[in-house]
Design an enzyme around this catalytic site. Structure first.
Site, PDB file in Angstrom:
ATOM      1  N   ARG A 265       0.817  -1.225   0.000  1.00 27.94           N
ATOM      2  CA  ARG A 265       0.000   0.000   0.000  1.00 27.94           C
ATOM      3  C   ARG A 265       0.845   1.266   0.000  1.00 27.94           C
ATOM      4  NH1 ARG A 265      -3.115  -3.091   3.627  1.00 27.94           N
ATOM      5  NH2 ARG A 265      -4.903  -3.939   2.525  1.00 27.94           N
TER       6      ARG A 265
ATOM      7  N   LYS B 221       3.686  11.627 -11.328  1.00 26.47           N
ATOM      8  CA  LYS B 221       2.863  10.771 -12.176  1.00 26.47           C
ATOM      9  C   LYS B 221       3.630   9.487 -12.421  1.00 26.47           C
ATOM     10  CE  LYS B 221       0.783  13.963 -15.371  1.00 26.47           C
ATOM     11  NZ  LYS B 221       0.442  14.016 -16.789  1.00 26.47           N
TER      12      LYS B 221
ATOM     13  N   GLU C 188      12.030  19.155 -24.360  1.00 26.60           N
ATOM     14  CA  GLU C 188      11.236  19.619 -23.218  1.00 26.60           C
ATOM     15  C   GLU C 188      11.835  20.900 -22.633  1.00 26.60           C
ATOM     16  OE1 GLU C 188       8.413  18.226 -22.456  1.00 26.60           O
ATOM     17  OE2 GLU C 188       8.532  16.161 -23.212  1.00 26.60           O
TER      18      GLU C 188
ATOM     19  N   LYS D 152       8.679  23.113 -14.011  1.00 34.36           N
ATOM     20  CA  LYS D 152       7.760  21.980 -13.862  1.00 34.36           C
ATOM     21  C   LYS D 152       7.324  21.866 -12.400  1.00 34.36           C
ATOM     22  CE  LYS D 152       6.124  17.622 -15.012  1.00 34.36           C
ATOM     23  NZ  LYS D 152       6.180  16.349 -15.651  1.00 34.36           N
TER      24      LYS D 152
ATOM     25  N   GLU E 273      -3.657  18.894 -12.438  1.00 32.17           N
ATOM     26  CA  GLU E 273      -3.911  19.266 -13.829  1.00 32.17           C
ATOM     27  C   GLU E 273      -5.225  19.947 -14.073  1.00 32.17           C
ATOM     28  OE1 GLU E 273      -3.002  16.990 -17.565  1.00 32.17           O
ATOM     29  OE2 GLU E 273      -2.545  15.531 -15.984  1.00 32.17           O
TER      30      GLU E 273
ATOM     31  N   ARG F 253      -1.172  23.579 -15.615  1.00 35.14           N
ATOM     32  CA  ARG F 253      -0.391  22.415 -16.016  1.00 35.14           C
ATOM     33  C   ARG F 253      -0.582  22.114 -17.507  1.00 35.14           C
ATOM     34  NH1 ARG F 253       0.754  17.288 -12.095  1.00 35.14           N
ATOM     35  NH2 ARG F 253       2.418  16.417 -13.321  1.00 35.14           N
TER      36      ARG F 253
ATOM     37  N   ASN G  73       1.730  21.284 -22.001  1.00 36.34           N
ATOM     38  CA  ASN G  73       1.324  20.516 -23.153  1.00 36.34           C
ATOM     39  C   ASN G  73       1.666  21.174 -24.477  1.00 36.34           C
ATOM     40  OD1 ASN G  73       0.445  18.023 -23.011  1.00 36.34           O
ATOM     41  ND2 ASN G  73      -1.743  18.488 -23.067  1.00 36.34           N
TER      42      ASN G  73
ATOM     43  N   HIS H 151       2.500  19.234 -27.496  1.00 36.37           N
ATOM     44  CA  HIS H 151       2.113  17.856 -27.222  1.00 36.37           C
ATOM     45  C   HIS H 151       0.796  17.449 -27.868  1.00 36.37           C
ATOM     46  CE1 HIS H 151       5.437  17.983 -24.501  1.00 36.37           C
ATOM     47  NE2 HIS H 151       5.220  16.764 -24.047  1.00 36.37           N
TER      48      HIS H 151
ATOM     49  N   HIS I 106       1.785  14.419 -29.642  1.00 34.92           N
ATOM     50  CA  HIS I 106       1.336  13.107 -29.202  1.00 34.92           C
ATOM     51  C   HIS I 106       0.671  12.329 -30.314  1.00 34.92           C
ATOM     52  CE1 HIS I 106       1.314  13.694 -24.579  1.00 34.92           C
ATOM     53  NE2 HIS I 106       2.357  13.003 -24.989  1.00 34.92           N
TER      54      HIS I 106
ATOM     55  N   HIS J   6       9.861  10.506 -28.111  1.00 37.55           N
ATOM     56  CA  HIS J   6       8.886  11.493 -27.653  1.00 37.55           C
ATOM     57  C   HIS J   6       9.319  12.930 -27.983  1.00 37.55           C
ATOM     58  CE1 HIS J   6       5.967  13.392 -25.037  1.00 37.55           C
ATOM     59  NE2 HIS J   6       6.943  14.024 -24.419  1.00 37.55           N
TER      60      HIS J   6
HETATM   61  N1  LIG Z   1       5.815  10.676 -15.388  1.00 32.20           N
HETATM   62  C1  LIG Z   1       5.882  11.694 -16.177  1.00 32.20           C
HETATM   63  O1  LIG Z   1       5.423  12.775 -15.892  1.00 32.20           O
HETATM   64  C2  LIG Z   1       6.545  11.528 -17.503  1.00 32.20           C
HETATM   65  C3  LIG Z   1       6.824  12.640 -18.259  1.00 32.20           C
HETATM   66  C4  LIG Z   1       7.488  12.467 -19.488  1.00 32.20           C
HETATM   67  C5  LIG Z   1       7.827  11.210 -19.905  1.00 32.20           C
HETATM   68  N2  LIG Z   1       7.524  10.136 -19.138  1.00 32.20           N
HETATM   69  C6  LIG Z   1       7.866   8.773 -19.529  1.00 32.20           C
HETATM   70  O2  LIG Z   1       9.268   8.656 -19.636  1.00 32.20           O
HETATM   71  C7  LIG Z   1       9.583   7.612 -20.522  1.00 32.20           C
HETATM   72  C8  LIG Z   1      10.714   8.035 -21.433  1.00 32.20           C
HETATM   73  O3  LIG Z   1      11.824   8.345 -20.621  1.00 32.20           O
HETATM   74  P1  LIG Z   1      13.287   8.429 -21.215  1.00 32.20           P
HETATM   75  O4  LIG Z   1      13.300   9.251 -22.421  1.00 32.20           O
HETATM   76  O5  LIG Z   1      14.157   8.805 -20.113  1.00 32.20           O
HETATM   77  O6  LIG Z   1      13.541   6.959 -21.738  1.00 32.20           O
HETATM   78  P2  LIG Z   1      14.222   5.677 -21.092  1.00 32.20           P
HETATM   79  O7  LIG Z   1      14.006   5.584 -19.668  1.00 32.20           O
HETATM   80  O8  LIG Z   1      13.765   4.552 -21.924  1.00 32.20           O
HETATM   81  O9  LIG Z   1      15.751   5.922 -21.365  1.00 32.20           O
HETATM   82  C9  LIG Z   1      16.232   6.012 -22.673  1.00 32.20           C
HETATM   83  C10 LIG Z   1      17.440   5.122 -22.932  1.00 32.20           C
HETATM   84  O10 LIG Z   1      18.607   5.727 -22.415  1.00 32.20           O
HETATM   85  C11 LIG Z   1      19.326   4.838 -21.568  1.00 32.20           C
HETATM   86  N3  LIG Z   1      19.910   5.644 -20.519  1.00 32.20           N
HETATM   87  C12 LIG Z   1      19.264   6.280 -19.526  1.00 32.20           C
HETATM   88  N4  LIG Z   1      20.135   7.010 -18.831  1.00 32.20           N
HETATM   89  C13 LIG Z   1      21.337   6.828 -19.360  1.00 32.20           C
HETATM   90  C14 LIG Z   1      22.626   7.321 -19.068  1.00 32.20           C
HETATM   91  N5  LIG Z   1      22.827   8.187 -18.101  1.00 32.20           N
HETATM   92  N6  LIG Z   1      23.662   6.901 -19.817  1.00 32.20           N
HETATM   93  C15 LIG Z   1      23.461   6.029 -20.841  1.00 32.20           C
HETATM   94  N7  LIG Z   1      22.265   5.552 -21.166  1.00 32.20           N
HETATM   95  C16 LIG Z   1      21.218   5.945 -20.429  1.00 32.20           C
HETATM   96  C17 LIG Z   1      18.303   3.868 -21.104  1.00 32.20           C
HETATM   97  O11 LIG Z   1      18.892   2.628 -20.793  1.00 32.20           O
HETATM   98  C18 LIG Z   1      17.360   3.768 -22.281  1.00 32.20           C
HETATM   99  O12 LIG Z   1      17.839   2.821 -23.216  1.00 32.20           O
HETATM  100  C19 LIG Z   1       8.318   7.304 -21.287  1.00 32.20           C
HETATM  101  O13 LIG Z   1       7.822   6.070 -20.861  1.00 32.20           O
HETATM  102  C20 LIG Z   1       7.372   8.412 -20.885  1.00 32.20           C
HETATM  103  O14 LIG Z   1       6.038   7.990 -20.860  1.00 32.20           O
HETATM  104  C21 LIG Z   1       6.888  10.278 -17.947  1.00 32.20           C
HETATM  105 ZN   LIG Z   2       6.660  15.540 -22.993  1.00 31.75          ZN
END
Ligand SMILES: NC(=O)c1ccc[n+]([C@@H]2O[C@H](COP(=O)([O-])OP(=O)(O)OC[C@H]3O[C@@H](n4cnc5c(N)ncnc54)[C@H](O)[C@@H]3O)[C@@H](O)[C@H]2O)c1
Ligand SMILES: [Zn+2]
Length: 1587
Positions: A142, A164, A206, A264, A274, A278, A282, A285, A289, A301
């Site tokens: 929990r 999130k 971003e 942010k 949101e 917030r 977007n 986006h 998106h 992305h």
């Molecule tokens: N929660 C939120 O508010 C929010 C906001 C935006 C995006 N997201 C989510 O984030 C995800 C995308 O995140 P991301 O772009 O970080 O992708 P990711 O976590 O897949 O990382 C991208 C790649 O880079 C590698 N990597 C990460 N850090 C590294 C480092 N320091 N050195 C070498 N390699 C490294 C990882 O192994 C991976 O292969 C999506 O699933 C998206 O939905 C969430």
């Molecule tokens: Zn984004």
């Protein structure tokens, strides 16, 4: 605690979120972080979760550090405490790990480790790790505390902040999750050093977004800090000691990340769940998106939202809220960090392949957003850089969004009701040359000047930045960037503290070089002793030598840092000496302007003397001098090319209006002319030095406009619409760019009286080598409107037409990526009735990015967005397409059929054909034999090369060029061919069996003998042909076809060649549709020699979609010659037996095949050969060297690569990491993924399915199989291209392989292929052959369906059957062919035209609803049987006897075959008249008697009357000689007509054949399977004969 410190405290910054300072930002935070976590989140177990990429980089160190610090801290606490536990869990990297399954895995791990509530989770990684682990933490026990350690830039500024958390499901991203705030977020910038460039860039999207909506000053930092910021991440200085890690670049990086994260956090704090604020995050986006949903897995992305931001900014611009300056800044900023700005970017296009974001699809996806209302969507509207229209997203109507997204635009004509005002005043984009000059002048001057109308482009941007770096002046923007306020520095310049970077801006580079010599020595510091001027790679190749020479001679010290004569330069601050300066001015007038502009600041008055003969571009020099005059310095021109410039200082006027670019200005003026309104341009007039400025006076006035010009303004009043006058003759040499504008006006220019309205424009030959061949393009596009135009040697001639007669081209105006074509045709579009479609609307960006917005908002022309998808498809057919028009070259031995095949190709592509030998003989008026006799072979080869080279130059496009056999004997000709290939041209080597060639040539005596055996010649040339071609076509017996007339044999050869040709130019690639929902199959041929298999191939290929040629199983034992030649012949042979696409596979021993593992090179040689042979698919094992695979990819063109991996050891597991790894590799390299493992038990097949489900639905097509008996289920369930065997094959290609029939039966038994009932509706039908046709088909393929008769007079009776869910489809015959329509949802195009339905097909639409479609296959029976027997051209005519229902299908079939004259005979004439009026374009000629003599005696006769009619067929109708008769009646089999015709030597087609053929098409439409044609035929004829 305070005594614990081995390293100095890192300096950290804290950001508060939700009223707690939990975001910690800095460099090298590891120790700090661990201490902070242990002390502030005290628990018994810390679980660090990360992905395998990061684990290999950081896990060991983190773990060691943690344990060390934990035990130290525990020690310091006292005796009894135990240090907390530190454990870790590693998951595969990437989005595919963000699933419920991985979440469960982690939870299982935690439980197995007896983790309790007393646990803290550390999410160490990118957004995937953060989202996933956050969600685990939110629900484990929990909820347990968790810490975010973001390691990607995206995660640092976005994903880790806000709480999130979520996982993806097959239904979409982030659908299951929770809000769960981390206790701490540690942003340690040092992790970025290992991040890949693409991931870094992804995060920058971003960062830029935040600055764009929130803070202009942050945006400016980003704009100016590109090099530094990228450097800090991508070229880290790893050897810098800890204390000094923050270089200035790193500090800047830290500060931009800080700003973005802080924003942010601020938004989250003020709007956690949101609502409004917030929503601002977007920005980019909403559209981004939608793009992401389509480009999922190929684009990241950040890349999608970068494109989204550009589109949303353009939307804001089109709504009038944002100006072009801001849009331009945003685009430039995104681009400078390497982000894509459009789906059309070359890099993006390479990545996305054939995925296409149609506007409808994008709009559809956006529709799902919960925040929309009605047909309005919420989008963040920028109102400036750092500003948004509202503090939340704004409602925007669909039509506005659609317009911005659409690649094409519809220009609506202005009408009296449209809101085009009668008088428009507007400023048009500024001149680039003037903008650059005025920046220099105002910066060097004293006082303040407001610059208006400045051009905003990359070039002016770098000029401005350079002047800023030199400390020369102060710049401030006013009016949202419309006005630049310059406070001049009076020429006091200092050594800049960084390099001056000029990108690829030529003018700026030249101007800046001299300015830098002005820097005074006093500004030098210990570290800054020189000024460095540099640029991008291209800039470093552009010359600057003559200018540097002149300056050096005058005493300046300038050093080339890299290449002599080019940037970068190092310039010493010595001041400019002055006095006499000699400059060679024959290369560029910019050198002259550069010295002129700086000259007043020299120590001595300058006398500039131009040397080196002809001075070029004098008007630009005059422009500089005149502008200097406006800033208070008078240049004196002495005799010849000598100028004297006094010493002095420029004085800023209070305001300076930059003159408009004169070429751009022609468009609004032309709109005034064509629409009869008045247009005032306040920023260009008679004083302009730009040639195009004379357009109003020299072109518009004589065409009938009223023109009023002052020195600086122009007013044009157009005459009433439709009364422009043609210009019989105008030389536009001084305003060449404006010729396009003039041409579209000429298109509607007509005299009062009648007579011809010809405008001839000359002096514009240079326009042939602009963005495109503008003269040709103009002629082409105008003709699409119905305007006659033609090319002149140096211009164009246009026949003006009446406006009412113009018709906008149906498929739109093609712009050839040329802004001037787009803008010119939008001028014409203002009057063309019913609107004009203009494709590639984007191309205006080069000079007038907001042209379309201006056209609509300022000029009042109404526009609509249009999504024209066919843009890519129609490439080949449309002759105007420049690139696909590239001429094709055919080479090969004499006698291989180059001319025959060349002519076919020319015909297909509507190209022209040139035979190099014939061309030689015609141009030199001799025969080749005579030439050689007189001058010898050497002279001939030399001349041949010359002629060949000139042909290539003269006919670069639209030709098939067939070379003489010996062309490759000359090295220079070979070089030419190789160069042609390198430039993406196509050279096809036509090959034929050498023995056949010998036989053939020995019969031919018209060509000179070789004097050696043909075999020797071949041996010498073979290698040359190969290296000089990129495709190879094996022609089997072209010669036989040409001499002995066997039309159907020739047809096979021709069809095959056409397939090859269409494939290599990418017109129709004959490949299996990836998106088809139904299953597809390929059969693996396991023969060692196909020649023995020819009669089996038709049976073996029953029901399949492709054929695999297992090359490793072929064996060359019985043949002489090389293996490659053998394979080539086998392939050619197979091609004649089947038109199915071919999968070329060389399976190695290591992967379960027979090809030796040691012969990697040989294997790849074969694979490359397969590409040359135009194989649709090539299988490549992904375990081979990356270089070889890359090379294959580089050459693959239209071939699809199947990346395959076989686990022959049987150890790989579908839920293990190895297969994922292989999958990723295959996916990265190849178009189709194939993974084959071994099943130990049936469970392995379920695991395989689990693997497939874990992939997203829109991934690349994938083939997954388990080998062995236990794996059979996987073969049954595989969807795309399942390999199958057939009982007739010598062996199975793999253990466990099934036949297509077995797979169907199995699918049926497991409920995946329910039985369907098919019927024949009509009466009388009891003797019908249709049940035999279809039931044979069903049975052969193992399908569970059944075809039955349903006899009834009343169409109402069939209704319950149609409604039954088991109903699979039906054939329809008399009397229901028309009245059945009322029960159907839709009719096919064929059925609509023919006006009758003979086939009902059951379809499921995209919403899953069942739909009944009426089709007609009657015509297909005739079409396909006639086609191979008759060569149809414009003289071919046909005769149809009878005018009943069947005759309509016959008419349609003949029309589709291309027969343009169709005689019709019927006893009742009036029935024919009806047909003539219903098919007015079919060329129907009614005849009253069959013995009538016809002008074009028919070659095809179709009888559609009952065989029982006692019609007489007179001899006259068989006049053609050898033709084809088609009998539609099929009782009796041999009708009078057939008998009579065959006596006359005609080929007869029986009614039963037609019936079978149309039935086969029906079967294929119902089942989506290739029908077992030979079995159906045999069975049906047998039954028919016995009946
Ligand atoms: N929660 C939120 O508010 C929010 C906001 C935006 C995006 N997201 C989510 O984030 C995800 C995308 O995140 P991301 O772009 O970080 O992708 P990711 O976590 O897949 O990382 C991208 C790649 O880079 C590698 N990597 C990460 N850090 C590294 C480092 N320091 N050195 C070498 N390699 C490294 C990882 O192994 C991976 O292969 C999506 O699933 C998206 O939905 C969430
Ligand atoms: Zn984004």
């Amino acid at each position: 605690m305070s005594n614990f410190s081995e390293q100095p405290e890192p300096s950290i910054t804290k950001i508060s979120i939700l009223h707690e300072e939990s975001i910690i930002l800095g460099f090298h935070l590891t120790e700090y972080m661990i201490r902070d976590i242990i002390l502030n989140i005290p628990v018994s177990t810390y679980v660090l979760i990360t992905d395998s990429t990061l684990a290999s980089l950081y896990l060991e160190n983190l773990s060691n550090q943690f344990k060390k610090i934990a035990s130290k801290l525990t020690l310091s606490k006292g005796n009894n405490s135990v240090p907390p536990r530190f454990i870790s869990y590693v998951i595969p990297p990437g989005e595919q790990s963000k699933t419920r399954e991985t979440k469960s895995e982690i939870e299982d791990f935690l439980l197995s480790q007896t983790c309790t509530r007393d646990t803290c989770i550390i999410a160490f990684g990118g957004g995937v790790i953060g989202d996933l682990c956050g969600f685990v933490a939110a629900t484990f026990m929990r909820g347990v505390p968790f810490v975010q350690v973001p390691t990607t830039l995206l995660a640092m500024v976005d994903a880790s902040i806000g709480g999130k958390t979520a996982v993806d499901t097959p239904h979409g991203k982030n659908l299951i999750g929770a809000f769960w705030q981390p206790k701490r977020i540690f942003i340690d910038i040092i992790y970025l050093e290992t991040l890949s460039e693409r991931q870094f860039t992804n995060g920058m999207a971003e960062v830029i977004k935040t600055a764009a909506i929130w803070k202009e000053s942050d945006f400016v930092n980003l704009e100016n800090g590109v090099a530094s910021i990228r450097d800090a991440v991508l070229n880290p200085k790893r050897d810098v000691p800890f204390q000094e890690t923050r270089t200035p670049s790193q500090s800047l990086l830290l500060s931009v990340i800080h700003s973005a994260a802080e924003f942010k956090a601020y938004v989250v704090t003020n709007d956690e769940r949101e609502s409004g604020l917030r929503g601002l995050l977007n920005f980019g986006h909403s559209i981004g998106h939608a793009i992401e949903a389509i480009m999922y897995e190929v684009l990241l992305h950040g890349e999608c939202i970068s494109i989204g931001m550009v589109k949303e900014a353009e939307l804001a611009r089109s709504l009038g809220h944002l100006n072009q300056v801001a849009v331009g800044r945003l685009i430039r900023c995104l681009e400078s960090y390497g982000l894509p700005i459009s789906l059309d970017d070359k890099k993006v296009r390479e990545m996305v392949g054939d995925r296409y974001c149609s506007v409808d699809k994008l709009m559809d996806i956006m529709k799902i957003d919960k925040k929309n209302i009605g047909d309005k969507k919420r989008i963040v509207i920028l109102s400036g850089i750092g500003k948004t229209l509202e503090q939340k997203a704004t409602f925007v109507s669909d039509s506005c969004i659609r317009k911005v997204l659409s690649p094409a635009v519809l220009v609506n004509p202005v009408t009296s009701s449209s809101n085009l005002s009668k008088h428009i005043t507007m400023t048009t984009p500024g001149s680039k040359s003037i903008s650059n000059r005025v920046l220099v002048l105002s910066a060097l001057a004293t006082g303040t000047c407001k610059l208006k109308g400045l051009l905003h482009s990359d070039d002016t941007q770098v000029m401005l930045a350079a002047l800023q770096n030199l400390g020369g002046a102060k710049f401030e923007w006013e009016d949202n960037g419309e006005t630049l306020v310059v406070t001049g520095g009076g020429g006091n310049l200092k050594v800049p503290d960084k390099d001056i970077y000029l990108g690829n801006a030529g003018t700026a580079a030249r101007f800046t070089t001299t300015i830098c010599t002005l820097v005074s020595a006093e500004t030098k510091t210990v570290t800054k002793t020189h000024t460095i001027v540099t640029g991008n790679a291209r800039m470093k190749q552009r010359p600057i030598g003559p200018l540097v020479d002149a300056l050096r001679e005058n005493g300046s010290q300038i050093r080339y840092l890299e290449n002599e004569g080019c940037l970068p330069l190092e310039i010493a601050p010595l001041g400019l000496h002055g006095g006499v300066i000699n400059l060679s001015a024959s290369i560029s007038s910019q050198y002259v302007s550069s010295i002129l502009l700086s000259a007043p600041y020299a120590n001595e008055p300058v006398t500039l003397s131009l040397t080196g003969g002809q001075v070029i571009s004098q008007p630009y020099i005059d422009m500089t001098i005149s502008m200097m005059n406006s800033f208070g310095i008078k240049v004196e021109r002495l005799d010849g090319d000598v100028y004297r410039i006094p010493k002095g200082c420029y004085k800023n006027p209070s305001e300076y209006i930059v003159e408009a670019d004169a070429s751009s200005a022609t468009y609004p003026l032309a709109i005034a002319a064509i629409t009869g309104i008045k247009c005032t341009l306040p920023n260009i007039g008679s004083a302009s030095l730009q040639g195009d400025a004379a357009f109003a006076v020299k072109v518009l006035k004589p065409m009938g406009c009223e023109v009023t010009q002052t020195a600086t303004s122009t007013i044009v009043q157009g005459p009433p619409i439709g009364s422009l006058r043609p210009l019989p003759q105008i030389d536009m040499v001084t305003m060449t760019d404006a010729f396009l504008t003039a041409s579209v006006l000429a298109a509607v220019a007509s005299n009062k009286g009648n007579g011809e309205c010809i405008t001839r424009i000359t002096g514009v030959a240079n326009q042939r080598v602009k963005e495109c061949n503008r003269i040709a393009a103009m002629v082409n596009e105008l003709s699409k409107f119905g305007v006659t135009a033609s090319e002149l040697p140096d211009g164009i001639q246009i026949n003006g037409a009446k406006i009412q007669s113009l018709k906008g081209p149906e498929k739109g105006v093609k712009c050839y990526d040329d802004h001037r074509i787009a803008m010119s045709f939008s001028v014409l579009g203002c009057v063309v009735p019913n609107g004009t479609i203009i494709l590639e609307k984007k191309c205006v960006e080069k000079t007038w990015p907001d042209w379309w917005d201006d056209l609509e908002s300022k000029l009042g022309v109404k526009l609509d967005g249009l999504d024209i998808k066919q843009q890519h498809d129609s490439l080949v057919k449309d002759k105007t397409e420049v690139s696909r028009d590239r001429s094709l070259i055919f080479i090969g031995m004499r006698g291989v059929g180059k001319s025959t095949l060349g002519k076919i190709a020319a015909n297909l592509l509507s190209f022209q054909f040139i035979d190099v030998d014939e061309y030689f003989e015609t141009t030199l008026s001799t025969t080749i034999s005579k030439f050689i006799e007189k001058q010898g072979w050497a002279a001939f080869r030399e001349k041949e090369f010359e002629i060949f080279a000139s042909i290539l130059q003269k006919y670069p496009s639209g030709y098939i060029i067939a070379c003489g056999g010996g062309i490759v004997e000359t090295p220079s000709s070979r070089d030419l061919l190789k160069a042609y290939i390198r430039e993406n041209g196509i050279v096809v080597h036509i090959v034929r069996d050498i023995k056949e060639i010998e036989e053939y040539l020995n019969r031919d005596s018209t060509r000179p003998a070789y004097g050696e055996s043909i075999l020797d010649v071949w041996k010498r040339r073979e290698e040359w042909y190969k290296e000089c071609s990129n495709y190879e076509f094996f022609s089997i017996t072209a010669d036989n076809y040409a001499t002995d007339y066997d039309p159907s044999c020739w047809y096979t050869e021709e069809t095959n060649f056409i397939r090859f040709l269409k494939f290599i130019i990418g017109y129709e690639t004959n490949q299996v549709d990836n998106n088809q929902k139904d299953k597809t199959f390929f059969v693996s041929l396991t023969y060692s020699d196909l020649s023995s298999a020819s009669q089996h191939i038709p049976t073996i290929t029953h029901g399949v979609d492709a054929i695999e040629l297992r090359v490793d199983l072929l064996s060359n034992n019985l043949h002489s010659g090389s293996f490659v030649d053998y394979v080539s012949k086998q392939l050619a042979f197979l091609r004649r037996l089947s038109t199915l696409p071919i999968i070329f596979t060389v399976r190695s021993q290591g992967q379960g095949g027979k090809f030796p593992d040691t012969q990697e090179k040989e294997m790849f040689f074969l694979l490359l050969q397969a590409l040359k042979w135009g194989c649709e698919y090539v299988d490549v094992e992904i375990c081979w060297s990356q270089d070889l695979i890359s090379n294959l990819i580089k050459n693959k063109k239209n071939t699809k690569l199947i990346g395959s991996w076989h686990d022959v050891t049987g150890t790989a597991k579908w839920d293990g990491e190895e297969i994922r790894q292989r999958y990723r590799t295959a996916k990265e390299y190849c178009d189709i993924i194939k993974i084959v493992c071994r099943a130990e038990s049936i469970i392995d097949n379920f695991k395989l399915q689990g693997f497939i489900l874990s992939l997203k639905t829109d991934t690349k097509p994938i083939i997954t199989i388990n080998m062995g008996i236990e794996g059979q289920l996987s073969r049954i369930l595989n969807e795309f291209l399942t390999p199958v065997t057939h009982p007739l094959l010598p062996s199975k290609a793999a253990p466990g392989q099934l036949s297509i029939s077995e797979i169907h039966q199995a699918l049926h038994l497991i409920g995946q292929l329910p039985k369907k009932n098919y019927y024949l509706f009509g009466t009388p039908i009891s003797h019908s052959m249709s049940p035999t046709i279809h039931n044979t088909g069903f049975k052969t393929l193992g399908l569970p369906h059944y075809y039955d008769l349903f006899e009834s007079e009343n169409v109402e009776d069939v209704k319950p059957i149609l409604e039954d869910s088991q109903f699979g489809g039906a054939s329809v015959t008399i009397p229901h062919k028309l009245n059945i329509m009322k029960y159907l949802d839709r009719l096919s195009e064929h059925a609509t035209i023919i006006g009758a339905v003979n086939t009902i097909i059951v379809e499921t639409d995209s919403n899953g609803n069942r739909k009944l479609v009426g089709d007609n296959t009657d015509w297909l029976g005739m079409f396909h049987l006639i086609k191979p027997l008759v060569k149809i051209d414009s003289t071919t005519s046909g005769l149809i006897i009878g005018a009943g229902g069947t005759s309509r299908a016959a008419l349609y079939a003949l029309h589709q075959l291309g027969v343009s004259t169709i005689y019709m005979y019927n006893r009742t004439q009036s029935k024919i008249s009806d047909l003539v009026s219903q098919f007015p374009t079919y060329g129907i000629i009614p005849i009253t008697s069959l013995s009538q003599t016809l002008t074009q005696s028919p070659q095809i006769i179709i009888s559609s009357i009952p065989a029982t009619s006692n019609m007489e067929f007179p001899d006259e109708i068989f006049q053609f000689g050898k033709g084809v008769i088609v009998e539609m009646a099929y009782k009796p089999r041999r009708t009078n007509l057939l008998k009579k015709g065959e006596e006359k030597g005609w080929i007869g087609i029986e009614g039963i054949q037609i019936l079978i053929e149309q039935g086969i098409h029906q079967f294929e439409k119902w089942t989506k399977r290739k029908a077992p044609r030979n079995f159906i035929k045999d069975n049906t004829l047998e039954k028919y004969n016995s009946a």
